[in-house]
Enzyme design. Structure first.
Site, short mmCIF file in Angstrom:
data_model
loop_
_atom_site.label_atom_id
_atom_site.label_comp_id
_atom_site.label_asym_id
_atom_site.label_seq_id
_atom_site.Cartn_x
_atom_site.Cartn_y
_atom_site.Cartn_z
N HIS A 153 1.71 4.59 -2.82
CA HIS A 153 1.83 6.05 -2.63
C HIS A 153 3.20 6.54 -3.09
CE1 HIS A 153 -1.89 6.63 -0.50
NE2 HIS A 153 -1.56 5.87 0.52
N HIS A 195 3.65 6.50 -6.86
CA HIS A 195 2.83 7.58 -7.42
C HIS A 195 3.62 8.90 -7.32
CE1 HIS A 195 -1.51 9.45 -7.64
NE2 HIS A 195 -0.72 9.86 -8.60
N HIS A 241 0.83 -1.20 0.00
CA HIS A 241 0.00 0.00 0.00
C HIS A 241 0.87 1.26 0.00
CE1 HIS A 241 -3.74 2.25 1.19
NE2 HIS A 241 -2.83 3.07 1.70
N GLU A 242 1.81 1.33 0.93
CA GLU A 242 2.66 2.52 1.03
C GLU A 242 3.57 2.67 -0.19
OE1 GLU A 242 1.84 4.65 3.08
OE2 GLU A 242 0.64 3.41 4.43
#
Length: 600
Positions: free
Chosen positions: A395, A398, A391-392
């Site tokens: 980020h 991105h 998940h991290e």
């Protein structure tokens, strides 16, 4: 057996810490840059009242604004991460406080810019852009400022509203004080027969208990407590809704929702499409609830049975090194260049892995334009941490793609799309894990993990969004938002969303009283749209391959160079239609069928 002690910060192996020296080689270097940046602040003041003089003058101010914002961003990023790695370190506490103070000073010095640009005659900005090619860099940014010209009042009126903002935040502040400080919960008996204080933090843990009496007692104690103050909570929530409606009216919007969504140029139809599409497919939610009842072997499924895990974590112990390999394999559908960047992160100390004394809890992705996209973890060898890492990294990647493909001005991304890349990573990893495992229990765990995430985000947050809009409309129509009315609206929504296979306990009608997000003004719907968009994108990546991957990467690279709706269209999801919501709900149905089949 001796209790394992957390290491001190200096005892953590260097390779498992983040390389903040890549931002500032030494703390002395940080302080030197801090003083240099401080000295630059008065330069902004020189532009006050002069922005309409010429295109070149406006360009120079915007260039200086970017330079100063970038500098303070770097200072703040370094300081807050140094502080987070050991919150007991007074040296870094002071550094962080200094960065925050300078950040506030810089923001204050720049506060004249938007109002002054808006005070220029209509057409002036366009004229300046045509006169000076360099200004074309700022065209989208300037158009975004002028787009809302009709909703900006006179300088005097804006000043009055700004002065009123502190008073207007009172309902939210009162809710926070009552909810976090003054509310006293009773003790309940835990699984071991011990008397334990009920708290906000422990509540969900109690609801996950294998002991049904613990779950029921925690549920009833929580809402009995809120019930004693329901009229006060109704007053704070009603006050917040009235504030939102009032500000919308004075800012020349038809309703509060229009004003809230306009900040990101989101059409109101996006909100309506989400609610309509999810409502059409509520039978899927009802089927999942029925499966929960069957697995738990209960004659009656109650609201306090909704959080108990259906499948234990199947003893999946995953050390950090193994997690890295699983993540790299799971993200292979995104192509070699994406995987190579993740490897770079693993090899070049982007991640602060270990838990240590004083380290901030949880996990996050941070960094700034021009730095590595760092990640804070507190690693535990379990599945939850594996998915948190993926998940991290979503980020961080991105941010990486955005920073490397956009100028500083557009090197960030909107909250509307912020959770898309992170959730997409999780979906791809989940797909890989499901295909890899031959163990039935492990497969059930992974399927249930996905279904629970979807239920808690898409279905639950959409229900919140429906409630939030309903109470704003009722208040706008002159209806009083009493505790009884709020409770009835919320209870009826639970009945609709959960269906006939669960007893909708009276207490759940009071849940509205404990949701802090209802004070954030039409925020919650973005959890649902972001999750749905990510699920749909992951499905496209897995089924369409390279064309979908290229579209997705164009989204990652776009930053804030265009409006979030347009940026998502580049990825392959049009949130102005219901299709991405349907596509995500199709994935939910597919995983639900897999789980039902395994349990036959």
């Amino acid at each position: 057996m001796a209790t394992k002690q957390l290491p001190k910060r200096e005892e953590v192996p260097k390779e498992r810490t983040w390389d903040l020296e890549s931002i500032f080689a030494t703390d002395e270097e940080w302080y030197k840059e801090f003083e240099n940046t401080k000295e630059m602040v008065p330069e902004i003041d020189k532009f006050k009242g002069t922005l309409g003089e010429s295109a070149a003058h406006l360009y120079k101010m915007l260039e200086l604004q970017d330079k100063l914002s970038n500098k303070i961003g770097l200072l703040f990023t370094y300081a807050h991460m140094r502080n987070d790695q050991d919150t007991t370190n007074s040296y870094y506490q002071e550094m962080n406080a200094k960065a925050e103070s300078l950040y506030t000073t810089v923001a204050s010095s720049m506060s004249f810019i938007v109002p002054e640009i808006l005070s220029l005659p209509e057409g002036k900005i366009e004229q300046f852009i045509n006169e000076l090619d360099d200004l074309k860099l700022y065209e989208h940014s300037l158009k975004e400022i002028t787009r809302r010209r009709d909703h900006v009042l006179s300088e005097k009126e804006e000043k009055l509203l700004a002065g009123f903002s502190e008073v207007a935040s009172n309902p939210s502040q009162t809710f926070g004080a009552l909810n976090n400080a003054d509310l006293k919960f009773p003790t309940i008996t835990n699984e071991k027969g011990e008397e334990v204080d009920l708290t906000h933090g422990r509540y969900v843990g109690f609801l996950k208990s294998q002991n049904r009496e613990v779950r029921k007692n925690a549920f009833q104690a929580m809402y009995d407590t809120f019930g004693q103050f329901k009229n006060t909570f109704a007053s704070t929530l009603s006050g917040n809704v009235k504030k939102n409606n009032y500000f919308a009216t004075v800012k020349n919007y038809e309703r509060a929702r229009q004003r809230a969504l306009d900040s990101n140029n989101i059409p109101e139809s996006v909100y309506d499409n989400l609610i309509e599409a999810v409502n059409e497919r509520l039978p899927l939610m009802h089927r999942y609830v029925e499966l929960r009842k069957k697995i738990l072997e209960l004659d009656e499924l109650h609201m306090y049975d909704m959080y108990m895990p259906l499948v234990s974590d199947a003893d999946l112990e995953i050390p950090y090194e193994e997690a890295q390999e699983l993540v790299l394999e799971g993200l292979k559908p995104l192509g070699d260049d994406y995987v190579d960047i993740v490897k770079e992160g693993f090899n070049n100390r982007w991640i602060d892995v270990e838990e240590n004394k004083g380290k901030r809890s949880g996990a996050y992705s941070s960094g700034h334009y021009g730095t590595n996209p760092f990640i804070l973890m507190n690693w535990q060898d379990d599945v939850n941490n594996l998915f948190t890492l993926a998940h991290e990294l979503g980020h961080s990647l991105h941010s990486y793609y955005t920073h490397n493909n956009q100028p500083y001005r557009y090197g960030n991304y909107s909250i509307f799309v912020a959770e898309v890349a992170s959730t997409c990573n999780e979906a791809l990893l989940n797909d890989y894990m499901l295909k890899k495992t031959k163990d039935k229990k492990e497969k059930l765990y992974l399927l249930n993990n996905f279904l629970e995430g979807f239920r808690g985000t898409v279905f639950r947050q959409t229900m919140f969004a429906e409630f939030e809009h309903e109470i704003h409309i009722q208040a706008q129509n002159g209806e009083a938002l009493t505790a009884d009315k709020l409770t009835k609206i919320y209870y009826d929504l639970n009945k609709k969303y959960f269906g006939e296979n669960v007893v909708i306990d009276d207490e759940i009608g009071l849940e509205w009283a404990r949701i802090p997000h209802f004070y954030m003004g039409y925020y919650v719907y973005q959890y649902s749209t972001g999750y749905a968009a990510a699920t749909a994108l992951a499905e496209q990546i897995l089924s369409d391959g390279e064309p979908a991957v290229e579209r997705y990467k164009s989204f990652l690279k776009a930053g804030s160079s265009d409006y979030p709706i347009e940026v998502l269209k580049k990825a392959g999801v049009d949130m102005t239609s219901k299709d991405p919501i349907y596509q995500a709900l199709d994935v939910f149905e597919e995983k639900l069928e897999e789980m039902e089949e395994l349990l036959k």
